[in-house]
Write a protein that holds these residues in place. Structure first.
Motif, PDB file in Angstrom:
ATOM      1  N   ILE A  92       0.849  -1.194   0.000  1.00 60.53           N
ATOM      2  CA  ILE A  92       0.000   0.000   0.000  1.00 60.53           C
ATOM      3  C   ILE A  92       0.881   1.239   0.000  1.00 60.53           C
ATOM      4  CG2 ILE A  92      -0.183   0.077   2.534  1.00 60.53           C
ATOM      5  CD1 ILE A  92      -3.104   1.048   2.125  1.00 60.53           C
ATOM      6  N   HIS A  93       0.458   2.252  -0.708  1.00 59.35           N
ATOM      7  CA  HIS A  93       1.181   3.519  -0.673  1.00 59.35           C
ATOM      8  C   HIS A  93       0.185   4.663  -0.921  1.00 59.35           C
ATOM      9  CE1 HIS A  93       1.473   2.533  -5.061  1.00 59.35           C
ATOM     10  NE2 HIS A  93       1.214   3.815  -5.164  1.00 59.35           N
ATOM     11  N   PHE A  94       0.659   5.891  -0.684  1.00 54.88           N
ATOM     12  CA  PHE A  94      -0.214   7.066  -0.743  1.00 54.88           C
ATOM     13  C   PHE A  94       0.428   8.170  -1.586  1.00 54.88           C
ATOM     14  CE2 PHE A  94      -0.940   4.875   3.264  1.00 54.88           C
ATOM     15  CZ  PHE A  94      -2.314   4.713   3.250  1.00 54.88           C
TER      16      PHE A  94
ATOM     17  N   ILE B  59      -6.505  12.981  -2.718  1.00 50.28           N
ATOM     18  CA  ILE B  59      -5.544  12.108  -2.056  1.00 50.28           C
ATOM     19  C   ILE B  59      -5.606  10.730  -2.710  1.00 50.28           C
ATOM     20  CG2 ILE B  59      -4.916  11.016   0.138  1.00 50.28           C
ATOM     21  CD1 ILE B  59      -6.259  13.400   1.532  1.00 50.28           C
TER      22      ILE B  59
ATOM     23  N   SER C 208      -4.902   6.729  -2.412  1.00 51.54           N
ATOM     24  CA  SER C 208      -4.631   5.550  -1.591  1.00 51.54           C
ATOM     25  C   SER C 208      -4.607   4.352  -2.531  1.00 51.54           C
ATOM     26  CB  SER C 208      -5.715   5.352  -0.529  1.00 51.54           C
ATOM     27  OG  SER C 208      -5.831   6.496   0.288  1.00 51.54           O
ATOM     28  N   ASP C 209      -3.476   3.645  -2.581  1.00 50.89           N
ATOM     29  CA  ASP C 209      -3.253   2.616  -3.590  1.00 50.89           C
ATOM     30  C   ASP C 209      -2.937   1.276  -2.921  1.00 50.89           C
ATOM     31  OD1 ASP C 209      -2.158   2.567  -6.814  1.00 50.89           O
ATOM     32  OD2 ASP C 209      -1.523   0.952  -5.480  1.00 50.89           O
ATOM     33  N   LEU C 210      -3.718   0.245  -3.256  1.00 54.21           N
ATOM     34  CA  LEU C 210      -3.526  -1.096  -2.714  1.00 54.21           C
ATOM     35  C   LEU C 210      -3.083  -2.031  -3.836  1.00 54.21           C
ATOM     36  CD1 LEU C 210      -3.887  -3.222  -0.399  1.00 54.21           C
ATOM     37  CD2 LEU C 210      -6.246  -3.479  -1.206  1.00 54.21           C
TER      38      LEU C 210
ATOM     39  N   ARG D 199      -7.547   1.477  -6.161  1.00 56.90           N
ATOM     40  CA  ARG D 199      -7.252   2.836  -5.693  1.00 56.90           C
ATOM     41  C   ARG D 199      -8.523   3.532  -5.195  1.00 56.90           C
ATOM     42  NH1 ARG D 199      -2.454   4.849  -8.118  1.00 56.90           N
ATOM     43  NH2 ARG D 199      -3.311   6.859  -8.740  1.00 56.90           N
TER      44      ARG D 199
ATOM     45  N   LEU E  69      -9.594   7.537  -4.145  1.00 57.12           N
ATOM     46  CA  LEU E  69      -9.065   8.897  -4.297  1.00 57.12           C
ATOM     47  C   LEU E  69     -10.076   9.942  -3.811  1.00 57.12           C
ATOM     48  CD1 LEU E  69      -8.325   7.106  -7.119  1.00 57.12           C
ATOM     49  CD2 LEU E  69      -6.832   9.063  -7.391  1.00 57.12           C
TER      50      LEU E  69
ATOM     51  N   GLU F 186       3.328  10.304  -6.207  1.00 56.00           N
ATOM     52  CA  GLU F 186       3.304   9.224  -5.241  1.00 56.00           C
ATOM     53  C   GLU F 186       4.729   8.890  -4.798  1.00 56.00           C
ATOM     54  OE1 GLU F 186       0.686   5.925  -6.502  1.00 56.00           O
ATOM     55  OE2 GLU F 186       0.109   7.232  -8.150  1.00 56.00           O
TER      56      GLU F 186
END
Length: 232
Positions: free
Chosen positions: A35-37, A77, A79-81, A90, A92, A232
Motif C-alpha cells: 500500500i502507498h499514498f 488524495i 490511496s493505492d492497494l 485505488r 481517491l 506518489e
C-alpha cells in the motif's frame, strides 16, 4: 479544449521521457509495496449530456438549449492497494470545483419575449472515486496504465431545494463510471503520473420544478474530462 489536453499530455510524456532517459532504474522496489499514498492536482472540464424531449414543438415557450464549459480544478488524495504485479485498487477522495453555463432559447415569463437566457451552474463536489489500475510491464523508468472505476459525487453548492425560477437546479448526488489512461514515470525520490480521465454520469440530475427550462428536457447527465498529475 479536448485537443489542448491531448497536446499537453503528449508534451509532458515527451519531456518526462527526456528527463528520465539514461538514468539508472529509479525506485526499484516501489511497486512491491502492498500500500502507498500520494496526491493529485488537475484541471477539469465538466459538461452536460442534455437530452431534449422528442417533440419540443409541443412544449410551450421552450425552443432549445446548449451548454458551455469552463475549466475548473480538482485536488485529491491517492490511496493505492497492490492486488498483483499488474493490478492495483485505488481510492481517491477528492474536491472538485467547476462551472457550467446553459443557454436556453425560450420565452421570458416576465416580458413575454423569446430570448436566449443564461443559467450559470457552479458546483463544489466532494467525490469518492474507486478505481482499478491495470499496468503494463515496467520499461526502464516508465510504465503505461489504464483505469476504470466509479465515482460517487455530492455537490455542496447544489440549490436543489431553493425556490427560485431563475435558477436551473441540479440534484446534489451523482454517480459516474470513469475511464482513463496514463503513464507512471519513476524519478529518484518520487513517481509522477500524468493522466487523462473521462467521466460519464449515470443519474438524471434534473430537478422537476415546473419551470420552462425543465419542461423541455428529458434528462440532464454529467459528462467530464480531467487532466491531472499524480505524485506518489
Amino acid at each position: 479544449m479536448l485537443k489542448h489536453f491531448k497536446y499537453i499530455f503528449l508534451f509532458l510524456l515527451a519531456t518526462s521521457s527526456l528527463i528520465s532517459k539514461g538514468q539508472s532504474r529509479n525506485l526499484r522496489l516501489y511497486d512491491q509495496r502492498p500500500i502507498h499514498f500520494g496526491f493529485y492536482v488537475g484541471i477539469n472540464m465538466y459538461d452536460f449530456q442534455l437530452r431534449m424531449k422528442e417533440d419540443i414543438s409541443q412544449v410551450a415557450d421552450f425552443y432549445g438549449v446548449r451548454s458551455e464549459v469552463s475549466p475548473g480544478y480538482s485536488i485529491g488524495i491517492v490511496s493505492d492497494l497492490r492486488l498483483g504485479h499488474h493490478l492495483n485498487f485505488r481510492f481517491l477522495p477528492s474536491f472538485v470545483n467547476t462551472e457550467r453555463t446553459l443557454y436556453f432559447d425560450m420565452v421570458n415569463k416576465y416580458s413575454g419575449e423569446r430570448l436566449i437566457q443564461e443559467r450559470k451552474i457552479e458546483s463544489s463536489l466532494v467525490q469518492a472515486p474507486f478505481e482499478l489500475k491495470l499496468k503494463s510491464d515496467r520499461i526502464e523508468n516508465h510504465r503505461w496504465y489504464v483505469l476504470t472505476g466509479i465515482t460517487f459525487s455530492f455537490d455542496l453548492a447544489s440549490k436543489e431545494k431553493v425556490e427560485d425560477d431563475l435558477i436551473f437546479k441540479l440534484k446534489s448526488s451523482d454517480l459516474s463510471y470513469d475511464f482513463g489512461v496514463g503513464m507512471d514515470i519513476y524519478f529518484e525520490y518520487f513517481k509522477l503520473s500524468p493522466q487523462i480521465k473521462a467521466f460519464f454520469g449515470v443519474n438524471d440530475l434534473t430537478v422537476q420544478d415546473g419551470t420552462v427550462p425543465v419542461s423541455g428536457l428529458e434528462s440532464t447527465r454529467t459528462r467530464g474530462i480531467l487532466f491531472c498529475l499524480t505524485f506518489e
